[in-house]
Design an enzyme around this catalytic site. Structure first.
Site, PDB file in Angstrom:
ATOM      1  N   LYS A   1     -59.005   2.173  10.476  1.00 42.07           N
ATOM      2  CA  LYS A   1     -59.454   2.863   9.214  1.00 42.07           C
ATOM      3  C   LYS A   1     -60.085   1.870   8.097  1.00 42.07           C
ATOM      4  O   LYS A   1     -60.912   2.179   7.602  1.00 42.07           O
ATOM      5  CB  LYS A   1     -58.593   3.939   8.620  1.00 42.07           C
ATOM      6  CG  LYS A   1     -58.135   5.008   9.712  1.00 42.07           C
ATOM      7  CD  LYS A   1     -57.032   5.763   9.328  1.00 42.07           C
ATOM      8  CE  LYS A   1     -56.619   7.065  10.242  1.00 42.07           C
ATOM      9  NZ  LYS A   1     -55.459   7.722  10.170  1.00 42.07           N
TER      10      LYS A   1
ATOM     11  N   GLN B   1     -50.499   8.300   6.579  1.00 40.62           N
ATOM     12  CA  GLN B   1     -50.719   8.199   7.961  1.00 40.62           C
ATOM     13  C   GLN B   1     -49.283   9.107   8.550  1.00 40.62           C
ATOM     14  O   GLN B   1     -48.193   8.824   8.037  1.00 40.62           O
ATOM     15  CB  GLN B   1     -50.584   6.741   8.061  1.00 40.62           C
ATOM     16  CG  GLN B   1     -50.551   6.541   9.730  1.00 40.62           C
ATOM     17  CD  GLN B   1     -51.771   6.902  10.302  1.00 40.62           C
ATOM     18  OE1 GLN B   1     -52.986   6.715   9.782  1.00 40.62           O
ATOM     19  NE2 GLN B   1     -51.838   7.291  11.481  1.00 40.62           N
TER      20      GLN B   1
ATOM     21  N   ASP C   1     -58.175  14.168   5.403  1.00 36.49           N
ATOM     22  CA  ASP C   1     -57.669  14.554   6.420  1.00 36.49           C
ATOM     23  C   ASP C   1     -57.740  16.111   6.715  1.00 36.49           C
ATOM     24  O   ASP C   1     -57.791  16.648   7.518  1.00 36.49           O
ATOM     25  CB  ASP C   1     -56.232  14.320   6.557  1.00 36.49           C
ATOM     26  CG  ASP C   1     -55.892  13.164   7.368  1.00 36.49           C
ATOM     27  OD1 ASP C   1     -56.495  12.700   8.080  1.00 36.49           O
ATOM     28  OD2 ASP C   1     -54.685  12.662   6.762  1.00 36.49           O
TER      29      ASP C   1
HETATM   30  N1  GUN Z   1     -51.732  10.433  12.751  1.00 42.19           N
HETATM   31  C1  GUN Z   1     -52.670  10.628  13.925  1.00 42.19           C
HETATM   32  N2  GUN Z   1     -53.644  11.046  13.587  1.00 42.19           N
HETATM   33  C2  GUN Z   1     -53.812  11.049  12.324  1.00 42.19           C
HETATM   34  C3  GUN Z   1     -54.734  11.561  11.456  1.00 42.19           C
HETATM   35  O1  GUN Z   1     -55.974  12.176  11.653  1.00 42.19           O
HETATM   36  N3  GUN Z   1     -54.394  11.423  10.099  1.00 42.19           N
HETATM   37  C4  GUN Z   1     -53.295  11.117   9.768  1.00 42.19           C
HETATM   38  N4  GUN Z   1     -52.966  10.974   8.179  1.00 42.19           N
HETATM   39  N5  GUN Z   1     -52.172  10.697  10.560  1.00 42.19           N
HETATM   40  C5  GUN Z   1     -52.611  10.586  11.705  1.00 42.19           C
END
Ligand code: GUN
Length: 283
Positions: free
Chosen positions: A54, A98, A121
């Site tokens: 990311k 996360q 998100d």
């Molecule tokens: N863990 C796995 N996929 C995601 C996601 O799309 N967002 C977040 N915040 N954590 C994750």
């Protein structure tokens, strides 16, 4: 005829390039640099990889990215205090905590504490509600990525039967909600662990979306000839990444299919960048 392979790497790259160009324009016109704050608690290896990817994607597209690393034993109050500080920081447009969080933390309380206007998100109930009503602020990244793939690949949805396997808050439920919206117009069925005769239902799908988290759950006999198969699964089996679909068997029956890796996975990050840019614009 073998199935058309829906190339998530290429589609994600074009989304990221578009975000990069629009980010340059925003900076030139307003001086605002879209800024994502990511929070990683502990050192789960898969989360480390996601967060690093990311950050890299943000920098490459000209967005700013800041990673907040917290110890695995961080108490709930300390994480809430960090979220509060990020909420108040006007230079930050997107906040991403996360998942999964360590077991002692209450994820729902943490995610609910993120101010909805920075919830890139799109996990906050306010953003879920707006999406459900067809007036989204942000779209949840993975389902939005799937919609983008269908659109770019010219896959018709109106009046077609879409079957979503999985009812998670992150993928299954919002995926179904997007497919049923006006303008998309699919007829949607959600299957889950208590669904009876799941194979028969899957076999009626024109568009089959697997998001169960079980390696190769969807077998060839569960796919209607000519169906479009979207595989959201990312499972590690003996150091190899496999999806929720038995790719070899399904691709012999389907008209189009997403591979794993290189399918839905890259789209999630591309849509996160898009949401962060949108948030900076709304600010
Ligand atoms: N863990 C796995 N996929 C995601 C996601 O799309 N967002 C977040 N915040 N954590 C994750």
């Amino acid at each position: 005829m073998p199935a058309q392979i829906i190339d998530g790497i290429a589609i994600a790259e074009s989304v990221r390039n578009q975000v990069a160009a629009e980010t340059q324009s925003l900076i030139a016109e307003t001086g605002i640099v879209p800024h994502l704050a990511a929070v990683l608690v502990g050192n789960d290896p898969a989360s480390e990889v996601y967060v690093r990817n990311k950050e890299r994607a943000c920098l490459k597209a000209g967005l700013k990215s800041t990673l907040h690393r917290l110890d695995a034993a961080t108490p709930q109050a300390e994480l809430l205090a960090l979220v509060d500080a990020l909420n108040r920081d006007t230079t930050i447009h997107g906040i991403l905590v996360q998942l999964p969080l360590p077991k002692h933390l209450d994820s729902t309380q943490i995610l609910d504490a993120i101010v909805p206007t920075k919830d890139v998100d799109a996990f906050h109930p306010e953003n879920t509600g707006l999406m459900l009503q067809g007036r989204p602020r942000f779209l949840p990244c993975t389902p939005a990525g799937v919609m983008k793939m269908l659109h770019v690949s010219n896959i018709a949805t109106a009046g077609r039967h879409a079957v979503v396997i999985g009812r998670s808050d992150i993928v299954g439920k919002p995926m179904a909600a997007l497919l049923v919206q006006k303008g998309v117009d699919a007829t949607v069925t959600i299957c889950h662990s208590r669904t009876a005769d799941i194979g028969s239902i899957c076999r009626t799908a024109d568009i089959l979306i697997a998001a169960v988290g079980i390696p190769e759950f969807v077998k060839g006999h569960m796919v209607k000839p000519g169906a479009v198969v979207i595989d959201v699964g990312i499972n590690r089996v003996n150091e190899r990444l496999v999806g929720d679909v038995d790719y070899a068997a399904a691709s012999a029956v389907a008209s189009a299919i997403t591979p794993v890796p290189g399918g839905v996975g890259p789209m999630t990050i591309a849509m996160l960048l898009q949401n962060t840019l949108t948030s900076a614009r709304l600010s």
